[in-house]
Design a protein around this motif. Structure first.
Motif, PDB file in Angstrom:
ATOM      1  N   ILE A 175      -3.692   6.180  11.748  1.00 57.36           N
ATOM      2  CA  ILE A 175      -3.269   5.076  10.851  1.00 57.36           C
ATOM      3  C   ILE A 175      -3.290   3.746  11.600  1.00 57.36           C
ATOM      4  O   ILE A 175      -3.787   2.728  11.104  1.00 57.36           O
ATOM      5  CB  ILE A 175      -1.863   5.363  10.274  1.00 57.36           C
ATOM      6  CG1 ILE A 175      -1.931   6.535   9.305  1.00 57.36           C
ATOM      7  CG2 ILE A 175      -1.285   4.124   9.580  1.00 57.36           C
ATOM      8  CD1 ILE A 175      -0.577   7.070   8.867  1.00 57.36           C
ATOM      9  N   LEU A 176      -2.770   3.761  12.840  1.00 57.17           N
ATOM     10  CA  LEU A 176      -2.727   2.503  13.605  1.00 57.17           C
ATOM     11  C   LEU A 176      -4.133   2.016  13.939  1.00 57.17           C
ATOM     12  O   LEU A 176      -4.387   0.806  13.971  1.00 57.17           O
ATOM     13  CB  LEU A 176      -1.885   2.685  14.867  1.00 57.17           C
ATOM     14  CG  LEU A 176      -0.370   2.787  14.625  1.00 57.17           C
ATOM     15  CD1 LEU A 176       0.367   3.069  15.933  1.00 57.17           C
ATOM     16  CD2 LEU A 176       0.186   1.514  13.983  1.00 57.17           C
TER      17      LEU A 176
ATOM     18  N   CYS B  21      -9.609   6.884   4.488  1.00 54.48           N
ATOM     19  CA  CYS B  21      -9.032   5.856   3.607  1.00 54.48           C
ATOM     20  C   CYS B  21      -8.738   4.616   4.462  1.00 54.48           C
ATOM     21  O   CYS B  21      -7.828   4.629   5.287  1.00 54.48           O
ATOM     22  CB  CYS B  21      -7.756   6.403   2.974  1.00 54.48           C
ATOM     23  SG  CYS B  21      -6.833   5.192   2.035  1.00 54.48           S
ATOM     24  N   PRO B  22      -9.525   3.529   4.280  1.00 54.28           N
ATOM     25  CA  PRO B  22      -9.311   2.341   5.120  1.00 54.28           C
ATOM     26  C   PRO B  22      -8.144   1.512   4.593  1.00 54.28           C
ATOM     27  O   PRO B  22      -7.679   1.733   3.478  1.00 54.28           O
ATOM     28  CB  PRO B  22     -10.621   1.572   4.957  1.00 54.28           C
ATOM     29  CG  PRO B  22     -11.090   1.939   3.591  1.00 54.28           C
ATOM     30  CD  PRO B  22     -10.566   3.323   3.272  1.00 54.28           C
TER      31      PRO B  22
ATOM     32  N   ALA C  84       0.862  -1.188   0.000  1.00 54.52           N
ATOM     33  CA  ALA C  84       0.000   0.000   0.000  1.00 54.52           C
ATOM     34  C   ALA C  84       0.891   1.228   0.000  1.00 54.52           C
ATOM     35  O   ALA C  84       1.802   1.332   0.818  1.00 54.52           O
ATOM     36  CB  ALA C  84      -0.908  -0.016   1.232  1.00 54.52           C
ATOM     37  N   ASP C  85       0.637   2.146  -0.927  1.00 54.36           N
ATOM     38  CA  ASP C  85       1.439   3.378  -0.966  1.00 54.36           C
ATOM     39  C   ASP C  85       0.723   4.394  -1.852  1.00 54.36           C
ATOM     40  O   ASP C  85      -0.316   4.097  -2.452  1.00 54.36           O
ATOM     41  CB  ASP C  85       2.865   3.090  -1.496  1.00 54.36           C
ATOM     42  CG  ASP C  85       3.906   4.056  -0.909  1.00 54.36           C
ATOM     43  OD1 ASP C  85       3.659   5.275  -0.945  1.00 54.36           O
ATOM     44  OD2 ASP C  85       4.944   3.588  -0.426  1.00 54.36           O
TER      45      ASP C  85
ATOM     46  N   GLU D  94      -3.592   1.424  -3.866  1.00 52.73           N
ATOM     47  CA  GLU D  94      -3.292   2.848  -3.922  1.00 52.73           C
ATOM     48  C   GLU D  94      -4.008   3.516  -2.750  1.00 52.73           C
ATOM     49  O   GLU D  94      -5.234   3.466  -2.661  1.00 52.73           O
ATOM     50  CB  GLU D  94      -3.814   3.387  -5.253  1.00 52.73           C
ATOM     51  CG  GLU D  94      -3.202   4.695  -5.628  1.00 52.73           C
ATOM     52  CD  GLU D  94      -3.680   5.153  -7.001  1.00 52.73           C
ATOM     53  OE1 GLU D  94      -3.473   4.407  -7.985  1.00 52.73           O
ATOM     54  OE2 GLU D  94      -4.250   6.245  -7.053  1.00 52.73           O
ATOM     55  N   VAL D  95      -3.258   4.097  -1.834  1.00 48.77           N
ATOM     56  CA  VAL D  95      -3.871   4.710  -0.648  1.00 48.77           C
ATOM     57  C   VAL D  95      -3.224   6.069  -0.374  1.00 48.77           C
ATOM     58  O   VAL D  95      -2.078   6.296  -0.736  1.00 48.77           O
ATOM     59  CB  VAL D  95      -3.677   3.833   0.623  1.00 48.77           C
ATOM     60  CG1 VAL D  95      -4.452   2.543   0.542  1.00 48.77           C
ATOM     61  CG2 VAL D  95      -2.197   3.557   0.897  1.00 48.77           C
ATOM     62  N   ASP D  96      -3.981   6.942   0.264  1.00 49.89           N
ATOM     63  CA  ASP D  96      -3.395   8.143   0.870  1.00 49.89           C
ATOM     64  C   ASP D  96      -3.821   8.124   2.325  1.00 49.89           C
ATOM     65  O   ASP D  96      -4.938   8.487   2.660  1.00 49.89           O
ATOM     66  CB  ASP D  96      -3.874   9.419   0.182  1.00 49.89           C
ATOM     67  CG  ASP D  96      -3.298  10.654   0.875  1.00 49.89           C
ATOM     68  OD1 ASP D  96      -2.540  10.486   1.859  1.00 49.89           O
ATOM     69  OD2 ASP D  96      -3.611  11.776   0.445  1.00 49.89           O
ATOM     70  N   LEU D  97      -2.942   7.667   3.184  1.00 47.13           N
ATOM     71  CA  LEU D  97      -3.326   7.439   4.579  1.00 47.13           C
ATOM     72  C   LEU D  97      -3.425   8.727   5.380  1.00 47.13           C
ATOM     73  O   LEU D  97      -3.833   8.706   6.548  1.00 47.13           O
ATOM     74  CB  LEU D  97      -2.383   6.423   5.220  1.00 47.13           C
ATOM     75  CG  LEU D  97      -2.514   5.036   4.571  1.00 47.13           C
ATOM     76  CD1 LEU D  97      -1.464   4.077   5.090  1.00 47.13           C
ATOM     77  CD2 LEU D  97      -3.910   4.446   4.775  1.00 47.13           C
ATOM     78  N   LEU D  98      -3.097   9.867   4.749  1.00 50.60           N
ATOM     79  CA  LEU D  98      -3.361  11.149   5.415  1.00 50.60           C
ATOM     80  C   LEU D  98      -4.860  11.421   5.423  1.00 50.60           C
ATOM     81  O   LEU D  98      -5.359  12.202   6.225  1.00 50.60           O
ATOM     82  CB  LEU D  98      -2.635  12.287   4.680  1.00 50.60           C
ATOM     83  CG  LEU D  98      -1.180  12.496   5.034  1.00 50.60           C
ATOM     84  CD1 LEU D  98      -0.579  13.592   4.167  1.00 50.60           C
ATOM     85  CD2 LEU D  98      -0.994  12.844   6.504  1.00 50.60           C
TER      86      LEU D  98
END
Ligand SMILES: C[S@@+](CC[C@H](N)C(=O)[O-])C[C@H]1O[C@@H](n2cnc3c(N)ncnc32)[C@H](O)[C@@H]1O
Length: 352
Positions: A267-268, A241-242, A207-208, A233-237
């Motif tokens: 995120i955690l 976004c799960p 994931a990035d 494809e993720v944007d964890l900011l």
């Protein structure tokens, strides 16, 4: 660590001048290396070589060679015997030490110009220095679009520190026999490749952000592992976004230092929601207070300022107590922490 003032007054005043002139020290040392002058002097061995002969081997004027050589004396890269220059041990490390080279290239190519705006970043909480590369929110969005030499130095710095640790931790990660591992912040796919080489059956999700994910896809495909890989494809900011479910272990290396305290907890928590009851989060992270030597802590403390001025304006290389507090806040408990992995890492295994 850092509990004693070890310099007497004279040493302290000397050191204060080295700080006051630090940009001069840095730039002239780098140029002595990059213009080949340190190599010319090294080749002359213990006999040494004079200014005229060094000048004859370079394309620089005699004036340029002279000011650089004289700076090299003050900095401690060179000594002089009559009129002949000789390389010191520090000069040798500037020339050949892999860590010094990674740190110096990263400092120059990625950080040097932007660091001028460190004060602005500290006030705004934004990576004000990143403007030297364009209009980006974080360096991670920018990464795929940075000039080639900047990208090269960024990746060399990142990989220098993580690559040495991967072979050391891989057995720990596979202890619970995971069938599927999710690597968040998987970057170019280096960890995934280590997993594929280690186990003939494991499946790895990466994931990035899109820029890095594309590079990872190409790397995994080139190595023939596409059938055991998944890409997310993720944007964890983005708090909404799960993370994908169905993985036994969520792995993250040098990832959470890219986020602020609140972002780390968020995120955690998403990792917590994505994992099964017996799932684990395994974190590889440089914690500055867990270093054996003060100089290692120093490198991490300086790297924190890269996050401030260049990366995102609000993250850092964390202290272990602050960091473990964030892990607990997200609902995880600690299974174990192993310090002194590779050059600078701690590995933290956390369970639900
Ligand atoms: C410092 S690198 C670490 C790379 C790799 N895990 C290693 O150990 O070498 C951080 C990674 O986190 C990714 N990253 C940063 N911000 C992100 C975000 N908002 N969402 C997803 N990934 C992000 C970056 O693209 C980058 O690949």
């Amino acid at each position: 660590m850092f509990q004693k003032d070890t310099r007497n007054a004279m040493a302290a005043k000397v050191y204060a001048q080295q700080i006051a002139f630090a940009p001069f020290v840095f730039q002239s040392s780098r140029i002595l290396r990059d213009f080949g002058i340190l190599s010319i002097i090294e080749e002359s061995g213990e006999t040494g070589i004079n200014t005229k002969d060094i000048h004859a081997k370079t394309k620089l004027s005699e004036y340029s060679v002279r000011v650089l050589l004289e700076a090299g004396l003050g900095i401690g890269l060179l000594t002089i015997d009559e009129d002949r220059y000789i390389l010191t041990r520090t000069g040798y490390f500037i020339l050949h030490d892999k860590m010094t080279i990674a740190n110096m290239d990263f400092t120059h190519d990625v950080c040097y110009q932007g660091l001028f705006d460190l004060d602005k970043s500290l006030i705004s909480g934004k990576p004000e220095g990143l403007k030297v590369f364009g209009n980006w929110k974080t360096i991670y969005e920018a990464l795929a679009h940075l000039p080639d030499h900047v990208k090269k130095s960024w990746f060399a710095f990142d990989h220098y520190y993580s690559s040495d640790s991967f072979p050391v931790v891989i057995d720990h990660v596979f202890k619970s026999n995971p069938a599927k591992i999710l690597d968040i912040g998987g970057n170019t796919g280096k960890w995934a490749l280590s997993c594929f080489a280690h186990s003939p059956t494991v499946r790895v999700g990466i994931a990035d952000l899109p820029g890095q994910l594309n590079v990872a896809k190409q790397t995994i495909s080139k190595n023939g592992y596409t059938d055991r890989a998944e890409f997310f494809e993720v944007d964890l900011l983005n708090e909404n976004c799960p993370l994908p479910k169905g993985f036994d272990v969520i792995w993250m290396s040098q990832f959470l230092d890219c986020f602020s305290e609140n972002e780390i907890v968020s995120i955690l928590k998403r990792c917590y929601d994505a994992l099964p009851a017996n799932g684990q989060v395994i974190i590889l992270e440089p914690l500055w207070d867990k270093q054996t030597y003060e100089v290692s802590a120093f490198c991490l403390q300086m790297t924190s300022l890269y996050f401030t001025a260049m990366a995102n304006g609000n993250s850092q290389m964390y202290h272990s107590e602050l960091f473990t507090g964030l892990i607990r806040k997200a609902g995880f408990s600690f299974v174990e922490r192993i310090d002194r992995i590779g050059i600078c890492h701690s590995m933290m295994k956390c369970s639900k």
